[in-house]
Design a protein around this motif. Structure first.
Motif, PDB file in Angstrom:
ATOM      1  N   GLY A   1       0.824  -1.210   0.000  1.00 24.72           N
ATOM      2  CA  GLY A   1       0.000   0.000   0.000  1.00 24.72           C
ATOM      3  C   GLY A   1       0.852   1.250   0.000  1.00 24.72           C
ATOM      4  O   GLY A   1       0.534   2.234  -0.684  1.00 24.72           O
ATOM      5  N   HIS A   2       1.959   1.219   0.748  1.00 25.95           N
ATOM      6  CA  HIS A   2       2.866   2.364   0.766  1.00 25.95           C
ATOM      7  C   HIS A   2       3.534   2.548  -0.592  1.00 25.95           C
ATOM      8  O   HIS A   2       3.692   3.666  -1.078  1.00 25.95           O
ATOM      9  N   VAL A   3       3.946   1.411  -1.207  1.00 22.73           N
ATOM     10  CA  VAL A   3       4.574   1.487  -2.524  1.00 22.73           C
ATOM     11  C   VAL A   3       3.614   2.070  -3.546  1.00 22.73           C
ATOM     12  O   VAL A   3       3.980   2.905  -4.373  1.00 22.73           O
ATOM     13  N   ALA A   4       2.345   1.634  -3.479  1.00 19.17           N
ATOM     14  CA  ALA A   4       1.343   2.161  -4.402  1.00 19.17           C
ATOM     15  C   ALA A   4       1.161   3.655  -4.203  1.00 19.17           C
ATOM     16  O   ALA A   4       1.055   4.422  -5.171  1.00 19.17           O
ATOM     17  N   MET A   5       1.126   4.082  -2.943  1.00 15.14           N
ATOM     18  CA  MET A   5       0.982   5.501  -2.654  1.00 15.14           C
ATOM     19  C   MET A   5       2.185   6.291  -3.169  1.00 15.14           C
ATOM     20  O   MET A   5       2.042   7.363  -3.769  1.00 15.14           O
TER      21      MET A   5
END
Length: 359
Positions: A321-325
């Motif tokens: 989720g952090h990578v996507a953000m």
């Protein structure tokens, strides 16, 4: 004819000449067979300029091996991946590696910059040719290869598929010589080589020479506004990478940033202060509220003339989720100079998750 043959067999000198000729033929054939591997399919680096100073790389095969790609496909980046697949003409699961190399030197014009870049796609299966290339690029032959060409400013760009699972896009100046039997050694400059050497945990990275006026204006000045460095002591290279760390069966994802300077000194202090101010702006951005724990875990250290910043994003499932953000931040949202400035709109293919109101 038969009499001549028997005459040779009965003549020791003639027989020795015949045997020597036979052995020479066998040896030459053996040498040619041994030399065949030198004619192996062109490697990706055959298209890279020597002493290159800018590279971006993504290793999708390593992500699949670590179980990261499946998580990314199920994230908010899924829509973006679908759009990429539609434009590319093949499924991303067929793609293993993407490498982009550029030669953006001081004083280069926009046209020249377009003419000194190359992108190589390496797959595990045949890669379809994008519809736009089939329709808009003219077809011709270079050596034994069918290529497609289009005009880009003052130079031409070529597309070629040296073999079904490899595609190359780039300036004619870089792509044409290997196709005509003159591959490049594709060696990076010493700084790029040292920044990338000895690392087997890199899933993606970018290294850029930011010493020239062009990238100082478009990268350093935007990331670190109102920052001034002593003469000759601004960062010379910037490296960003996504790492897979820890246990191979249960890896963590980490992000690392490196600011390399020409020497140790006050310039590094100015960069350290500028990076701290950047982190403060990121923490204050409301649309990135979910990333606050990431910014607060950033660890800083110095190694020679390098400033190094690392943050652990956590286990793969939590980190995706952090990578996507971060992907949305890099490709769809600009980091503003002040937290009160209106943020640029996020890319429609990777919208940021809704922000809950403050209590």
């Amino acid at each position: 004819m038969l009499a001549d043959y028997f005459a040779i067999l009965g003549n020791p000198d003639a027989l020795r000449i015949l045997m020597a000729t036979f052995l020479h033929t066998v040896l030459v054939s053996a040498v040619l067979v041994v030399a065949l591997p030198a004619q192996a399919p062109l490697a990706a680096k055959a298209f890279f300029p020597n002493d290159y100073r800018h590279i971006a790389f993504v290793d999708l095969a390593a992500m699949r091996t670590r179980g990261i790609w499946e998580e990314l496909e199920g994230s908010v980046l899924k829509l973006m991946f679908s759009q990429i697949e539609k434009e590319a003409g093949f499924a991303l699961r067929a793609l293993d590696r993407v490498t982009m190399v550029g030669d953006l030197r001081e004083g280069a014009s926009d046209d020249r910059r377009e003419g000194t870049q190359v992108r190589v796609l390496e797959g595990n299966a045949p890669l379809g040719v994008p519809e736009s290339v089939q329709q808009l690029w003219s077809k011709e032959t270079l050596g034994t290869y069918e290529v497609r060409r289009r005009s880009r400013g003052s130079s031409d760009e070529l597309f070629v598929s040296p073999r079904p699972e490899v595609q190359v896009y780039g300036s004619m100046r870089l792509v044409e010589p290997p196709l005509l039997g003159k591959p490049s050694a594709g060696t990076p400059c010493p700084d790029v080589m040292s920044l990338l050497s000895g690392r087997n945990d890199q899933l993606a990275y970018g290294v850029f020479d930011v010493s020239g006026e062009l990238l100082q204006k478009n990268v350093l000045a935007k990331l670190f506004p109102d920052t001034t460095w002593p003469a000759g002591e601004a960062p010379s290279f910037m490296c960003l990478r996504l790492l897979a760390t820890g246990d191979a069966d249960d890896p963590h994802l980490s992000v690392e940033a490196v600011l390399r300077h020409g020497k140790e000194g006050p310039g590094m202090d100015a960069s350290s202060k500028a990076f701290d101010e950047l982190l403060a702006r990121l923490v204050a951005m409301p649309q990135l509220r979910s990333l606050k724990p990431v910014w607060k875990r950033v660890e800083a250290k110095r190694h020679g003339a390098d400033l190094i910043y690392v943050t652990d994003l956590g286990r793969v499932r939590d980190a995706v989720g952090h990578v996507a953000m971060l992907g949305g931040l890099l490709f769809g949202t600009a980091v503003e100079a002040t937290p009160t400035a209106a943020p640029a709109p996020a890319a429609p293919v990777a919208p940021a998750p809704p922000v809950a109101p403050k209590k």
